[in-house]
Write an enzyme that holds these catalytic residues in place. Structure first.
Site, short mmCIF file in Angstrom:
data_model
loop_
_atom_site.label_atom_id
_atom_site.label_comp_id
_atom_site.label_asym_id
_atom_site.label_seq_id
_atom_site.Cartn_x
_atom_site.Cartn_y
_atom_site.Cartn_z
N LYS A 33 0.80 -0.98 -0.02
CA LYS A 33 -0.07 0.03 0.10
C LYS A 33 0.86 1.31 0.04
CE LYS A 33 -3.10 -2.22 3.07
NZ LYS A 33 -2.29 -3.07 3.95
N THR A 34 1.89 1.33 0.90
CA THR A 34 2.92 2.37 1.04
C THR A 34 3.48 2.68 -0.52
OG1 THR A 34 3.14 1.81 3.02
CG2 THR A 34 4.42 3.81 2.29
N ASP B 266 -1.05 5.69 7.22
CA ASP B 266 -1.23 4.34 7.46
C ASP B 266 -1.81 4.09 8.56
OD1 ASP B 266 -0.65 1.83 6.78
OD2 ASP B 266 1.32 1.83 7.40
N THR C 231 -5.52 -2.00 7.46
CA THR C 231 -5.88 -3.62 7.28
C THR C 231 -7.29 -3.88 7.76
OG1 THR C 231 -4.75 -3.47 9.54
CG2 THR C 231 -3.48 -4.16 7.60
N ARG D 243 6.24 -8.28 0.79
CA ARG D 243 7.26 -7.73 2.04
C ARG D 243 7.75 -8.92 2.64
NH1 ARG D 243 4.27 -4.26 6.30
NH2 ARG D 243 4.71 -2.78 4.58
#
Ligand code: ADE
Length: 353
Positions: free
Chosen positions: A79-80, A124, A173, A232
Site C-alpha cells: 500500500k505504501t 497508514d 488493514t 514484503r
C-alpha cells in the site's frame, strides 16, 4: 494422532520475525531501497493499477489533484509502495505518516498546514485515527479548509484557513473499523489482493537482481511458495536466503539451496512459521478442532489478539486452513492434513469402534 515434532509447547516460542508482514524497524532501509517507483516495475494488483492509471491521467488532463484514495487489505501487500508510485506518476511530493503519530490535534494540523498544492498525504493505519483528528480531517478533505478554534468557552473563536488542494491516501488493514463519515469522503476505495506465486517470483527475481544475487527460476518459485502471498515477506526471505547462499554456496540460489535455507528458518512449504503451526495445533489438540474464541487462543499461545487477527489470520483464512465462525475459530480438514494429523472426521469415526 501424529504430532509434528519441530514446534515447542504451546506459547513457548515467539513468532519468526522474518515472516511478520508488518514493517520491522531494521528492515526499513532495505525495504525503501528496493521499492519500485513506477507502475511498470510495480508487480501485481493489475486491476487496481489500471484504475489508478486512468484516474491519474484524468487528473493530469484536468490539471486537478487526484481524488482521495483508500487502500485496504492485509499488511505487506504494497500500500505504501503504491502511494509512492502514484506520487511519482503525478510528479508530486508525498508525506508519509501513520494514525498513531497523529494523537494530538496539533499533529494533524501541523502536517495539513505543511502541505503544498497537489501533494499527497499518506496516512497508514487510518482506522486508528482518533475522533478529534477525524473531525479536523473532514473539512480538509471535502473543502480543503482547516477549521481552527482558539480561546476557551465564552471567547472561543473559529478560524477557517484555506488549504492547498491535496490528495489523502489512507491505508488500513481493517476497513470495517473505519467510521462511515471518513470512509464516505474517499473518492476511490480499493482492496489489495494477495499475490500469486508467479507474481511473487517476479518480485523475488527483481529483488535478487538489486542484491546482485544469481537466482534460477525454480529457486525463485521455491521462495515464492513460502511467502504467504505477500511481497514484503518474499523480499525478506530473498535477503535471508541470499545471506545463506553467499556464505555456503557462492551466492547462487537454486531450488535446493532455497529450500535448505527456508527449512533452517523453520518456514514450512505453506509459508507457516512456528506460531501459525502452534495456533492450529492448539485448536486441534486442545479444542477438538474448534470452534474456540480468539481470546482463549491468544492467552494459550502467548500472543495478543491484535497480532493474531492482523498478522496470522488473514493468510490462514485465505489458505483455507482456518475458518471464522460466530462461535469462534475452527481449523479445516486441510489444516489436519498439513500438520500430519488424521482428519477430524477420521478421528471421530475411529472413536465409534
Ligand atoms: N516490492 C514490494 N512490493 C512490490 C511490488 N508490488 N512489485 C515489485 N516490488 C515490490
Amino acid at each position: 494422532m501424529s504430532i509434528i515434532s519441530d514446534d515447542k509447547d504451546f506459547g513457548t516460542e515467539r513468532r519468526n520475525p522474518v515472516i511478520k508482514p508488518e514493517t520491522i524497524e531494521t528492515d526499513k532501509n532495505f525495504e525503501n531501497s528496493i521499492r519500485p517507483k513506477t507502475f511498470e516495475t510495480y508487480i501485481g494488483q493489475q486491476a487496481l493499477k489500471e484504475t489508478l492509471k486512468i484516474s491519474i491521467a484524468a487528473a493530469k488532463k484536468r490539471a486537478q489533484s487526484l481524488d482521495h484514495l483508500l487502500f485496504y487489505g492485509p499488511p505487506g501487500l504494497g500500500k505504501t509502495t503504491l502511494a509512492g508510485v502514484i506520487a511519482a506518476q503525478m510528479g508530486v511530493d508525498i508525506k508519509i505518516t501513520s494514525a498513531p503519530a497523529l494523537e494530538r490535534p496539533r499533529d494533524i494540523i501541523g502536517i495539513l498546514m505543511s502541505l503544498k498544492g497537489g501533494e499527497i498525504l499518506f496516512i497508514d493505519e487510518i482506522h486508528r485515527l482518533n475522533k478529534v483528528a477525524e473531525e479536523i480531517l473532514y473539512p480538509a478533505m471535502e473543502d480543503f479548509i482547516l477549521d481552527m478554534t482558539t480561546g476557551k468557552s465564552q471567547t472561543v473563536k473559529t478560524m477557517r484557513i484555506p488549504l492547498p488542494k491535496f490528495t489523502l491516501i489512507g491505508a488500513t488493514t481493517k476497513a470495517g473499523e473505519l467510521s462511515g463519515p471518513l470512509r464516505d469522503r474517499f473518492g476511490i476505495i480499493h482492496r489489495l489482493e494477495f499475490y500469486t506465486e508467479e507474481e511473487l517470483s517476479k518480485v523475488i527475481n527483481r529483488t535478487a537482481g538489486i542484491l546482485n544475487i544469481d537466482i534460477d527460476e525454480q529457486g525463485a518459485l521455491a521462495i515464492a511458495k513460502r511467502s504467504r502471498g505477500t511481497p514484503r515477506i518474499a523480499n525478506r526471505l530473498v535477503k535471508r536466503v541470499s545471506d545463506f547462499a553467499i556464505v555456503k554456496y557462492e551466492g547462487r540460489i537454486t531450488e535446493e539451496i532455497a529450500n535448505e535455507a527456508l527449512d533452517l528458518l523453520r518456514i514450512d512449504e505453506y509459508g507457516l512459521d512456528t506460531t501459525d503451526r502452534t495456533l492450529l495445533k492448539l485448536i486441534i489438540e486442545k479444542y477438538d478442532g474448534g470452534p474456540v474464541g480468539i481470546e482463549t487462543i491468544a492467552a494459550a499461545i502467548g500472543e495478543d489478539v491484535r497480532t493474531i487477527e492482523d498478522v496470522c489470520e488473514p493468510f490462514l483464512l485465505q489458505a483455507g486452513l482456518l475458518q471464522r465462525t460466530p462461535r469462534g475459530r475452527k481449523v479445516s480438514a486441510a489444516a489436519y492434513r498439513h500438520l500430519g494429523y488424521k482428519s477430524h472426521a477420521a478421528l471421530e469415526q475411529k472413536s465409534l469402534f
